[in-house]
Scaffold this motif. Structure first.
Motif, short mmCIF file in Angstrom:
data_model
loop_
_atom_site.label_atom_id
_atom_site.label_comp_id
_atom_site.label_asym_id
_atom_site.label_seq_id
_atom_site.Cartn_x
_atom_site.Cartn_y
_atom_site.Cartn_z
N SER A 248 -17.33 -28.65 17.52
CA SER A 248 -17.17 -29.19 16.17
C SER A 248 -15.72 -29.63 15.95
CB SER A 248 -17.56 -28.14 15.13
OG SER A 248 -16.58 -27.10 15.11
N PHE A 249 -15.50 -30.42 14.89
CA PHE A 249 -14.14 -30.83 14.59
C PHE A 249 -13.26 -29.62 14.28
CE2 PHE A 249 -10.84 -31.81 11.49
CZ PHE A 249 -10.09 -32.71 12.22
N ASN B 87 -22.93 -37.68 15.99
CA ASN B 87 -23.63 -36.49 15.49
C ASN B 87 -22.69 -35.43 14.92
OD1 ASN B 87 -22.42 -35.43 17.75
ND2 ASN B 87 -24.32 -34.67 18.71
N GLY B 88 -21.39 -35.74 14.82
CA GLY B 88 -20.45 -34.81 14.19
C GLY B 88 -19.90 -33.75 15.12
N THR B 89 -20.23 -33.82 16.41
CA THR B 89 -19.69 -32.88 17.40
C THR B 89 -19.30 -33.64 18.65
OG1 THR B 89 -21.88 -32.44 18.35
CG2 THR B 89 -21.13 -30.98 16.56
N LEU B 90 -18.49 -32.98 19.50
CA LEU B 90 -18.09 -33.59 20.77
C LEU B 90 -18.79 -32.89 21.92
CD1 LEU B 90 -14.22 -34.10 20.43
CD2 LEU B 90 -16.06 -35.69 19.88
N SER B 91 -19.50 -33.66 22.73
CA SER B 91 -20.04 -33.14 23.98
C SER B 91 -18.91 -33.00 24.98
CB SER B 91 -21.11 -34.09 24.52
OG SER B 91 -20.51 -35.32 24.88
N LEU B 92 -19.19 -32.41 26.13
CA LEU B 92 -18.16 -32.29 27.16
C LEU B 92 -17.67 -33.68 27.58
CD1 LEU B 92 -16.44 -30.74 29.16
CD2 LEU B 92 -18.41 -30.65 30.71
N ASP B 93 -18.59 -34.64 27.72
CA ASP B 93 -18.19 -35.99 28.10
C ASP B 93 -17.27 -36.61 27.06
OD1 ASP B 93 -19.56 -35.89 30.46
OD2 ASP B 93 -21.33 -36.97 29.71
N GLU B 94 -17.61 -36.43 25.78
CA GLU B 94 -16.78 -36.99 24.71
C GLU B 94 -15.42 -36.29 24.63
OE1 GLU B 94 -20.31 -38.36 21.61
OE2 GLU B 94 -19.64 -36.28 21.64
N PHE B 95 -15.41 -34.98 24.83
CA PHE B 95 -14.17 -34.20 24.84
C PHE B 95 -13.29 -34.65 26.00
CE2 PHE B 95 -11.82 -30.27 25.96
CZ PHE B 95 -11.18 -30.04 24.76
N MET C 47 -4.33 -34.14 9.77
CA MET C 47 -5.78 -33.94 9.67
C MET C 47 -6.55 -35.25 9.57
SD MET C 47 -8.29 -31.71 9.44
CE MET C 47 -7.63 -30.13 8.94
N GLU C 48 -6.07 -36.16 8.72
CA GLU C 48 -6.80 -37.40 8.51
C GLU C 48 -6.92 -38.21 9.79
OE1 GLU C 48 -6.02 -40.87 5.56
OE2 GLU C 48 -5.75 -38.99 4.48
N LYS C 49 -5.80 -38.34 10.55
CA LYS C 49 -5.80 -39.15 11.76
C LYS C 49 -6.54 -38.45 12.89
CE LYS C 49 -1.69 -41.81 10.59
NZ LYS C 49 -0.37 -42.27 11.01
N ALA C 50 -6.47 -37.11 12.90
CA ALA C 50 -7.23 -36.38 13.91
C ALA C 50 -8.72 -36.59 13.70
CB ALA C 50 -6.89 -34.89 13.84
N ARG C 51 -9.15 -36.64 12.43
CA ARG C 51 -10.55 -36.89 12.14
C ARG C 51 -10.95 -38.29 12.61
NH1 ARG C 51 -13.38 -33.28 9.38
NH2 ARG C 51 -12.31 -31.73 8.09
N ALA C 52 -10.05 -39.25 12.43
CA ALA C 52 -10.35 -40.62 12.86
C ALA C 52 -10.55 -40.68 14.37
CB ALA C 52 -9.23 -41.56 12.43
N LEU C 53 -9.70 -39.98 15.14
CA LEU C 53 -9.85 -39.95 16.58
C LEU C 53 -11.12 -39.21 16.98
CD1 LEU C 53 -8.45 -40.53 19.41
CD2 LEU C 53 -7.92 -38.12 19.32
N PHE C 54 -11.37 -38.09 16.31
CA PHE C 54 -12.57 -37.29 16.59
C PHE C 54 -13.81 -38.16 16.38
CE2 PHE C 54 -15.96 -34.32 15.66
CZ PHE C 54 -15.75 -33.29 16.59
N LYS C 55 -13.81 -38.90 15.29
CA LYS C 55 -14.95 -39.76 14.99
C LYS C 55 -15.12 -40.84 16.05
CE LYS C 55 -16.88 -42.69 11.32
NZ LYS C 55 -16.67 -43.22 9.96
N LYS C 56 -14.00 -41.38 16.53
CA LYS C 56 -14.06 -42.40 17.58
C LYS C 56 -14.61 -41.82 18.88
CE LYS C 56 -11.14 -45.71 20.06
NZ LYS C 56 -9.77 -46.24 20.23
N ALA C 57 -14.19 -40.58 19.20
CA ALA C 57 -14.67 -39.93 20.43
C ALA C 57 -16.12 -39.52 20.31
CB ALA C 57 -13.81 -38.72 20.75
N ASP C 58 -16.56 -39.27 19.09
CA ASP C 58 -17.95 -38.85 18.83
C ASP C 58 -18.85 -40.08 18.90
OD1 ASP C 58 -20.25 -37.56 18.07
OD2 ASP C 58 -19.70 -37.44 15.93
N THR C 59 -19.11 -40.55 20.10
CA THR C 59 -19.78 -41.83 20.28
C THR C 59 -21.22 -41.84 19.80
OG1 THR C 59 -20.28 -41.19 22.56
CG2 THR C 59 -18.30 -42.54 22.18
N ASP C 60 -21.88 -40.68 19.79
CA ASP C 60 -23.26 -40.67 19.30
C ASP C 60 -23.35 -40.38 17.81
OD1 ASP C 60 -22.69 -37.98 19.16
OD2 ASP C 60 -24.05 -37.39 20.78
#
Length: 306
Positions: free
Chosen positions: A70-71, A32-40, A17-30
């Protein structure tokens, strides 16, 4: 089964969970706490998926009606089997996502791969298809990013090097193949030759600059090399202390060879021996910037004049 893909994703994002959050945060370039299609897309492209597959995955992962992921949706999707039906990743030559493989090609510098150097025998995990056909995307532990490798550069078992050599084994240069004169220099083996038949040569690293070069087996020795005899029965080794006993000379840059000046044998010299049998060595004298070519009969193991 989704097991192979889960293993690959775990290799890439370490889906604790912790490392997945770190990657999610890195992909979430804007941010805002969510991934757009481009970020996904950024996340799944690193697994080797194609555009349509990524689009299908995004829609399969959506559990709400908004336009972002969302994450929790992202992580729950990874844990379910429902996404497996969205993915049809066929890899060449029977490779499977999650396979443990070894790099079997010649050493590649950071410049060649745009990141951390890759060496023969490195162990990695298959993530998916590479960018080009007949390429496989590999995650090598410790690397900043994945690497796309040709299928002829990876194998599930590491093939042996010629003549029983091992990666990292130190050999000594005899002659040929390398620029300049490097006779006697130690050179660790990096892997198979990148040019010519692999059974006839290996790639080595040599010199202070750590250059990589292919050498034929006949050009290397597993044992330290003696230099040609000089001053009677003297036999020189790389790094031996010596003293100059020949004709003196001083260069414009301040380098010099004067009687009694101490130095160390730095390498052989490609100019010798002459037709009359005169041999040469390169010597790094104390206080000099460059090595100096010396006749074998002009150097001695003792500071005393012969």
């Amino acid at each position: 089964s989704s097991t192979g893909l889960l293993q690959a994703l775990c290799s890439l994002v370490a889906v604790a969970m912790e490392k997945a959050r770190a990657l999610f945060k890195k992909a979430d370039t804007d941010g805002n706490g969510t991934l757009s299609l481009d970020e996904f897309t950024t996340v799944l492209f690193e697994v080797g998926l194609r555009e349509q597959q990524i689009l299908d995955c995004f829609h399969a992962a959506k559990m709400s009606t908004d336009e972002a992921l969302s994450f929790d949706e992202f992580f729950k999707w990874l844990e379910t089997d429902s996404f497996a039906s969205q993915l049809d990743v066929e890899l060449p030559e029977g490779f499977q996502i999650g396979d443990v493989v070894y790099y079997t090609g010649g050493a590649k510098s950071a410049y060649d791969v745009g990141g951390t150097p890759v060496f023969y025998g490195q162990r990695g995990t298959v993530l998916g298809c590479g960018f080009y056909n007949l390429e496989i995307r590999i995650n090598f532990p410790g690397h900043d990013k994945w690497q796309d490798m040709r299928i002829d550069e990876i194998a599930k078992e590491l093939p042996p090097l010629p003549d029983g050599l091992k990666p990292g084994e130190q050999v000594f240069v005899i002659c040929g193949g390398l620029p300049g004169s490097f006779y006697g220099l130690p050179a660790p083996v990096l892997g198979p030759s990148a040019e010519g038949p692999v059974e006839e040569g290996v790639m080595v690293c040599y010199g202070e600059e750590k250059r990589m070069s292919d050498v034929r087996l006949k050009w290397i020795s597993k044992e330290p090399l003696p230099f040609p005899p000089g001053n009677g029965e003297s036999v020189w080794q790389l790094g031996d202390e010596c003293y100059y006993q020949g004709e003196e000379k001083v260069w414009d840059d301040g380098d010099r060879k004067t009687v009694g000046l101490r130095g160390v044998i730095s390498r052989g010299n490609s100019d010798g021996p002459d037709d009359d049998g005169t041999g040469y060595l390169n010597v790094k004298f104390d206080g000099n910037f460059d090595e100096i070519k010396c006749k074998l009969d002009d150097i001695s193991k003792t500071a005393e004049m012969p």
